[in-house]
Design a protein around this motif. Structure first.
Motif, mmCIF file in Angstrom:
data_model
loop_
_atom_site.group_PDB
_atom_site.id
_atom_site.type_symbol
_atom_site.label_atom_id
_atom_site.label_comp_id
_atom_site.label_asym_id
_atom_site.label_seq_id
_atom_site.Cartn_x
_atom_site.Cartn_y
_atom_site.Cartn_z
ATOM 1 N N GLU A 50 2.017 7.674 -13.014
ATOM 2 C CA GLU A 50 1.601 8.850 -12.253
ATOM 3 C C GLU A 50 1.215 9.992 -13.184
ATOM 4 O O GLU A 50 0.271 10.744 -12.908
ATOM 5 C CB GLU A 50 2.733 9.273 -11.312
ATOM 6 N N THR A 99 4.286 -4.752 -9.797
ATOM 7 C CA THR A 99 4.538 -4.076 -8.530
ATOM 8 C C THR A 99 5.187 -2.732 -8.808
ATOM 9 O O THR A 99 5.667 -2.466 -9.913
ATOM 10 C CB THR A 99 5.475 -4.908 -7.638
ATOM 11 N N SER A 100 5.226 -1.873 -7.787
ATOM 12 C CA SER A 100 5.869 -0.566 -7.941
ATOM 13 C C SER A 100 7.343 -0.720 -8.272
ATOM 14 O O SER A 100 7.909 0.064 -9.033
ATOM 15 C CB SER A 100 5.699 0.252 -6.656
ATOM 16 N N GLN A 125 6.813 3.766 -13.463
ATOM 17 C CA GLN A 125 6.061 4.290 -12.323
ATOM 18 C C GLN A 125 5.746 5.767 -12.528
ATOM 19 O O GLN A 125 4.620 6.220 -12.292
ATOM 20 C CB GLN A 125 6.870 4.101 -11.034
ATOM 21 N N LYS A 170 7.592 -1.454 -11.960
ATOM 22 C CA LYS A 170 7.309 -0.231 -12.711
ATOM 23 C C LYS A 170 8.504 0.716 -12.700
ATOM 24 O O LYS A 170 8.820 1.355 -13.701
ATOM 25 C CB LYS A 170 6.099 0.491 -12.110
#
Length: 222
Positions: free
Chosen positions: A56, A4-5, A52, A8
């Motif tokens: 990105e 999940t975010s 996370q 992360k």
């Protein structure tokens, strides 16, 4: 464990999935003022690059490569600087010199002098801040930012070139090591097997990657 975010964002980016780093600098430090260090560390947390953030970064790189491929040109290199931090046992207020020797160095005399305790038997390294980037100028700027955060006089405006040093700094950077990718024909050849999935294996359910022949199978997280 599903990814999940939140998970992360709770992992440092170079632990997983890894930070882009054509250049990197390791800033080893020793804490001098514990109270001030803890206070500055709290405000340093948002600067740490998470898993996370690293994901990105990966998407930014993929997008740039796709656009370059469509335009039939070379992709522009993205700077994408990152920061991670780690602590020795003394940095966590515990003693671990003997454990370190037992784990990796059977003979303490084989340790390089910069990693040995001083004459007072004190460890001289409490932790390390790793700074990474794909462009040298971005690396240098981020290293300066880190140093100012911990060394500048309290209340000094952000300016990596002119900040005033604290008279009682929270820490001292007592050792620096820098490196970069190999040049020319040997570019991409490293002494650790990141690409073959051994040193940094694929995590089951976390990464969507087509395995090549003879590559290790994904492993379960944790």
């Amino acid at each position: 464990m599903s990814l999940t975010s939140a998970i992360k964002a709770n992992i440092q980016g170079d632990v997983w999935p890894g930070l882009p780093k054509r250049f990197q600098t390791f800033l080893f430090f020793r804490v001098k003022n514990r109270v001030d260090f803890k206070n500055r560390l709290k405000t340093f947390i948002p600067k740490i690059t998470t898993g996370q953030d690293a994901c990105e970064m990966s998407e930014i790189i993929k997008k740039a490569r796709k656009e370059a491929q469509d335009a039939k040109r070379s992709a522009k290199l993205q700077g994408l600087p990152g920061i991670n931090i780690s602590f020795t046992s003394t940095g966590l207020e515990a003693g671990m010199y003997e454990d370190l020797v037992g784990e990796g160095w059977d003979n303490p005399q084989e340790l390089r002098k910069e990693y040995k305790p001083n004459k007072e038997k004190e460890r001289v390294i409490d932790g390390m801040i790793m700074v990474t980037a794909s462009l040298k100028r971005d690396l240098d700027a981020k290293v300066s930012e880190v140093k100012q955060h911990f060394l500048a006089e309290e209340g000094t405006p952000p300016n990596a070139d002119t900040y005033a040093l604290s008279k009682d700094p929270s820490l001292e950077f007592n050792l620096t090591r820098s490196g970069n990718v190999l040049p020319g024909e040997i570019k991409g050849r490293e002494h650790f097997g990141f690409l073959d999935g051994i040193s940094q294996p694929i995590l089951e359910g976390w990464e969507d990657k087509q395995l090549k022949e003879k590559e290790p199978k994904p492993v379960k997280p944790g």
